[in-house]
Scaffold this active site. Structure first.
Site, PDB file in Angstrom:
ATOM      1  N   LYS A 156       0.795  -1.233   0.000  1.00 55.84           N
ATOM      2  CA  LYS A 156       0.000   0.000   0.000  1.00 55.84           C
ATOM      3  C   LYS A 156       0.823   1.276   0.000  1.00 55.84           C
ATOM      4  O   LYS A 156       1.818   1.393   0.701  1.00 55.84           O
ATOM      5  CB  LYS A 156      -0.897   0.023   1.236  1.00 55.84           C
ATOM      6  CG  LYS A 156      -2.040  -0.960   1.147  1.00 55.84           C
ATOM      7  CD  LYS A 156      -2.899  -0.846   2.379  1.00 55.84           C
ATOM      8  CE  LYS A 156      -4.127  -1.734   2.245  1.00 55.84           C
ATOM      9  NZ  LYS A 156      -4.938  -1.684   3.465  1.00 55.84           N
ATOM     10  N   GLY A 184      10.383  -6.408   6.529  1.00 53.93           N
ATOM     11  CA  GLY A 184      10.110  -7.809   6.824  1.00 53.93           C
ATOM     12  C   GLY A 184       9.916  -8.653   5.581  1.00 53.93           C
ATOM     13  O   GLY A 184      10.588  -9.678   5.384  1.00 53.93           O
TER      14      GLY A 184
HETATM   15  P1  ADP Z   1       7.916  -4.895   3.669  1.00 53.62           P
HETATM   16  O1  ADP Z   1       7.459  -5.799   4.777  1.00 53.62           O
HETATM   17  O2  ADP Z   1       9.169  -5.393   3.028  1.00 53.62           O
HETATM   18  O3  ADP Z   1       8.006  -3.448   4.075  1.00 53.62           O
HETATM   19  P2  ADP Z   1       5.230  -4.666   2.636  1.00 53.62           P
HETATM   20  O4  ADP Z   1       4.704  -5.261   3.892  1.00 53.62           O
HETATM   21  O5  ADP Z   1       4.962  -3.220   2.386  1.00 53.62           O
HETATM   22  O6  ADP Z   1       6.804  -4.959   2.498  1.00 53.62           O
HETATM   23  O7  ADP Z   1       4.607  -5.407   1.385  1.00 53.62           O
HETATM   24  C1  ADP Z   1       4.673  -6.786   1.179  1.00 53.62           C
HETATM   25  C2  ADP Z   1       3.384  -7.324   0.653  1.00 53.62           C
HETATM   26  O8  ADP Z   1       2.971  -6.664  -0.539  1.00 53.62           O
HETATM   27  C3  ADP Z   1       3.497  -8.780   0.286  1.00 53.62           C
HETATM   28  O9  ADP Z   1       2.666  -9.513   1.150  1.00 53.62           O
HETATM   29  C4  ADP Z   1       3.017  -8.849  -1.163  1.00 53.62           C
HETATM   30  O10 ADP Z   1       2.194  -9.967  -1.420  1.00 53.62           O
HETATM   31  C5  ADP Z   1       2.237  -7.576  -1.303  1.00 53.62           C
HETATM   32  N1  ADP Z   1       2.114  -7.181  -2.703  1.00 53.62           N
HETATM   33  C6  ADP Z   1       3.102  -6.855  -3.553  1.00 53.62           C
HETATM   34  N2  ADP Z   1       2.614  -6.588  -4.776  1.00 53.62           N
HETATM   35  C7  ADP Z   1       1.288  -6.737  -4.711  1.00 53.62           C
HETATM   36  C8  ADP Z   1       0.207  -6.604  -5.659  1.00 53.62           C
HETATM   37  N3  ADP Z   1       0.441  -6.244  -6.928  1.00 53.62           N
HETATM   38  N4  ADP Z   1      -1.044  -6.828  -5.219  1.00 53.62           N
HETATM   39  C9  ADP Z   1      -1.262  -7.172  -3.931  1.00 53.62           C
HETATM   40  N5  ADP Z   1      -0.312  -7.318  -2.993  1.00 53.62           N
HETATM   41  C10 ADP Z   1       0.955  -7.114  -3.381  1.00 53.62           C
HETATM   42 MG    MG Z   2       5.508  -6.221   5.566  1.00 54.42          MG
END
Ligand code: ADP
Ligand code: MG
Length: 396
Positions: free
Chosen positions: A197, A354
């Site tokens: 998001k 994460g």
């Molecule tokens: P981080 O933990 O590294 O900061 P986030 O928690 O912001 O990363 O995002 C990771 C999530 O985003 C994953 O669960 C992944 O499935 C989701 N994600 C990535 N691209 C999409 C997409 N196009 N549609 C839905 N979810 C997505």
């Molecule tokens: Mg995350």
């Protein structure tokens, strides 16, 4: 600049026989008193061993879980002494309610875990009385827990004002890596921001446009940017109400000479599931009943070419729904390119978050990046340009 253990060891009076409070991150996953992932214990080891080997009485401070200022036997750090002992291959003691007398009779060179700092109501409020009481236990303070440095608690911040304060080895490595990546990077700098998001990373995006030369947007948040530009994203995860915000970020990037890269081809499916039927299309060809789950091969190839021109990369957030193959494809491919460029020595690459760490390990390149931060919240706040209180207190 902050002082490190090198400065502490250079203390003319030496540290042999002296108590040193060391804040570590021991907030590890534990089930029935057994640690299921010892990454953080391994990270704590160098600092604890080095201080003990120089004869200090090492007193380990850490929090565990969320006891909310009350004693909760289920969240005692006592089992952690045993876990640390087996990782370190040496005796590690435990002191539930330490006072200076109990510390005085400890052996020089010993390592002792103290009770969960969050059992004390004053820990989270940074209560000066608690800080004074804790500080009275020792002669020096070492903060080795970057992951807790975004909190101004007694054990992460307050103590640094009462005792001579130093960064531990893990903290030092993290701060040096982050400094190289964003505070004084070699340009051109690329940032990859992905994940689910825009709303969770607004401040990251806003800060980065003023810092980096290339902002690569992927993951679910790319959908919000595409939609803001008038692209029909079908049933994709998308924050339509943030269209204005997304456009403001694009405008700010333009003014700051930061090139924003949005995908021009994407992988779409009708269901959010592993191995769902999928196709790769131009972003303008997403059907009303399809959702974008990854960025396409052409986009990845273009992004790889961008990375080849860059000297520094910071990465937070996967480019697609990487937990559901084949929607891990773009993340894996770009991560491997970044890893190869890092190995060749043309790119300094720093990543955190994460899911990002999980994605890099899934791609098999976790060890090939210059630095991978497991700090979570602290890493994100650092990417937002926030001065972390626990780090600031070391800069005196
Ligand atoms: P981080 O933990 O590294 O900061 P986030 O928690 O912001 O990363 O995002 C990771 C999530 O985003 C994953 O669960 C992944 O499935 C989701 N994600 C990535 N691209 C999409 C997409 N196009 N549609 C839905 N979810 C997505
Ligand atoms: Mg995350």
């Amino acid at each position: 600049m902050f002082k490190t253990i090198d400065d502490l060891l250079a203390d003319p009076h030496g540290i042999a026989g002296k108590p040193v409070l060391v804040r570590e991150d021991l907030n590890v996953p534990m089930h029935d008193g057994v640690v299921s992932d010892d990454t953080r214990l391994l990270a704590a080891m160098p600092t604890l061993a080095e201080l003990a080997d120089h004869g200090a009485k090492v007193l380990v401070l850490a929090h565990f879980g969320r006891p909310d200022g009350k004693v909760d036997p289920a969240l005692s750090l006592q089992p952690m002494a045993g876990a640390l002992a087996s990782v370190m291959g040496r005796h590690v003691g435990f002191l539930g309610a330490p006072d200076r007398h109990a510390v005085d009779i400890l052996e020089p060179g010993s390592i002792t875990v103290l009770e969960n700092t969050r059992f004390y109501p004053g820990e989270k409020t940074n209560d000066p009385a608690l800080a004074k009481q804790m500080a009275s236990l020792a002669d020096f303070y070492v903060n080795d827990a970057f992951s807790a440095a975004h909190r101004a608690h007694v054990s992460t911040e307050g103590l640094a004002h009462l005792l001579p304060a130093f960064a531990g080895r893990a903290m030092e490595a993290e701060l040096k890596a982050l400094e190289i990546a964003l505070d004084q990077p070699e340009h051109p700098v690329a940032a990859v921001v992905g994940g689910s998001k825009v709303s969770s990373k607004l401040d990251v995006l806003t800060h980065l446009v003023g810092k980096v030369d290339h902002l690569i947007i992927g993951g679910g948040m790319a959908n919000t940017f595409l939609a803001a530009r008038g692209v029909d994203v079908g049933t994709s995860l998308c924050e339509h109400d943030l269209a204005e915000t997304a456009n403001a970020i694009l405008d700010a990037a333009d003014k700051a000479n930061c090139t924003v890269h949005l995908p021009y081809d994407v992988v779409v499916a009708k269901t959010f599931a592993a191995h769902a039927d999928h196709r790769t299309v131009n972003v303008h060809e997403v059907a009303a009943d399809e959702m974008i789950l990854d960025i396409g091969d052409a986009a990845v190839e273009a992004l790889s070419d961008v990375l080849k021109t860059c000297r520094t990369l910071v990465w937070n957030g996967p480019l697609g729904a990487f937990e559901y193959p084949p929607f891990d494809r773009a993340t894996v491919a770009l991560a491997r390119t970044a890893a190869a460029l890092t190995r060749e020595g043309t790119l300094v690459s720093v990543a955190g978050g994460g899911d990002t760490v999980a994605a890099l390990n899934h791609a098999g390149v976790g060890d090939d990046f210059s630095y991978v931060s497991t700090a979570g919240g602290a890493f994100l706040e650092w990417m937002e340009g926030i001065e972390l209180p626990g780090v600031k207190a070391l800069h005196r």
